[in-house]
Design a protein around this motif. Sequence first.
Motif, short mmCIF file in Angstrom:
data_model
loop_
_atom_site.label_atom_id
_atom_site.label_comp_id
_atom_site.label_asym_id
_atom_site.label_seq_id
_atom_site.Cartn_x
_atom_site.Cartn_y
_atom_site.Cartn_z
N UNK A 261 0.87 -1.19 0.00
CA UNK A 261 0.00 0.00 0.00
C UNK A 261 0.91 1.24 0.00
N UNK A 262 1.31 1.63 -1.21
CA UNK A 262 2.29 2.71 -1.38
C UNK A 262 1.78 3.65 -2.46
N UNK A 263 1.99 4.96 -2.25
CA UNK A 263 1.45 5.95 -3.20
C UNK A 263 2.13 5.90 -4.56
N UNK A 264 3.24 5.17 -4.67
CA UNK A 264 3.88 5.05 -5.98
C UNK A 264 3.17 4.04 -6.88
N UNK A 265 2.27 3.25 -6.32
CA UNK A 265 1.72 2.10 -7.06
C UNK A 265 0.52 2.43 -7.93
N UNK A 266 0.00 3.65 -7.82
CA UNK A 266 -1.13 4.05 -8.68
C UNK A 266 -2.41 3.29 -8.37
#
Length: 482
Positions: free
Chosen positions: A289-294
């Motif tokens: 759950x990371x904001x880089x993953x779109x």
Amino acid sequence: MEESINKSTLNPDGSEFIVVSNRLPVDRVPLDESDDGWRRSPGGLVTALAPVMATRDGAWVGWHGAPDEELAPFHHEGMDLLPVALSADEVELFYEGFSNSTLWPLYHDVIAPPEFHRTWWDAYRTVNRRFAQAAADAAAPNATVWVQDYQLQLVPRFLRQLRPDLRIGFFNHIPFPPPEIFAQLPWRREIISGLLDADLIGFQRASDSANFLRSARRFVGAGVKAGQVQFKDQDGNVAHISRAAPFPISIDASQIQELAVRPDVIARSRQIREDLGNPKTILLGVDRLDYTKGITHRLKAYGELLTEESLKVEDASLIQVASPSRERVESYRLLREEVDGMVGRINGQFDTLLNTAVRYLHHSYPVEEMVALYLAADVMLVTSLRDGMNLVAKEYVAARGDNTGALVLSEFTGAADQLKSALLINPHDIDGLKAAIMRAVNMSPAESGRRMRAMRRQVITHDVQRWSEEFLTTLQHEAVQQ
Ligand code: F6P
């Protein structure tokens, strides 16, 4: 915290091969689940390096994951593990702070704003020095040390100062930003010089390597020719020559292939489809759950497809695995709230008593369950806004032994350089993403077979074993040339 260096190593003659990474490749488990309370972490890196460890008297230096705890070196499944202690303050300043709130967003296209704090930088230096000292203490004369990732970019420098005899490699698992973005970092010179003390600096993509070389030229005046970097000291003498090059990492393809044909894993994949009501199409997203993953871009596209009735909840279901990550960092907390909210809204609007639009699973799963999910999914969605590699895309491909299934893959992943037969998308272009999802859902077996065969050839012939061999062979060669 007192500078606590582990003088004792398990091998009195020193180790010939040392890996240094932020985390040790083991996780703590209850004593009834293993003899010594540790289990080898999942993931390709340790699988690739464990045999090298065994044949070359190897040791692994890393943090064991708990704050304020000093552990003695220990042996686990043929590897010497040398734990580095971090205080609770250091976890906050070095790990959550400089590593994951300064470098992580800076190196991922500033998707979240990076924060610059001098106290975080001081902790980063202190902790990097400690890792370097632990490796220096454990290394045999002329040993090879392979340092991993952005948390430890100063280790090559400190290590070179402590042990000029060593052969030092560094691999950056995440992207390296263009100099126009890297320029924001107040300590840009120190980071570049820290890395340049390695003999070989590996990156995921050719563009990462080129970005680094441009920064080396611009910020420390390094001379660059054909990937070789000459770094001069203050008197203008060549202090060190290193090489920067791409080495795209991969997966343990045979492990995934073996699991994909195991009867219990196949049965589990059928069960998953049945539990979802045997829809025509299962779409799958698997991410930290990371904001880089779109993830929000993916949910937006999927929600619009349901609204427009291009997809119907009776026919299609999205499984979104979002494993918990860095939960004490503010931007991760905010992302969780946003994703929870989006999933709630989509499901509230489209669920029926029988069908769920998004099965949202905020958990981590063992690799067997992941492979069952890959087998159950007709369409895999990888929509990262920026991603060093994205191994999930490669695992999906490795699992699809019958050459079915479609991969929608962001062009902003390292994997896009190798998986050219995926449906490549720009996740910011929501209409383009929606069109690619529909194309994947409706793809003919002939087309998906052709694409999947090409991708499988790539992944199976370029596994993580080959990656580590190529890096280490090049490192050996570079050091010999100096
Ligand atoms: O390279 C990215 C990475 O550091 C991986 O090595 C790791 O699996 C992931 O991010 C999560 O890292 P952590 O939980 O240690 O912050």
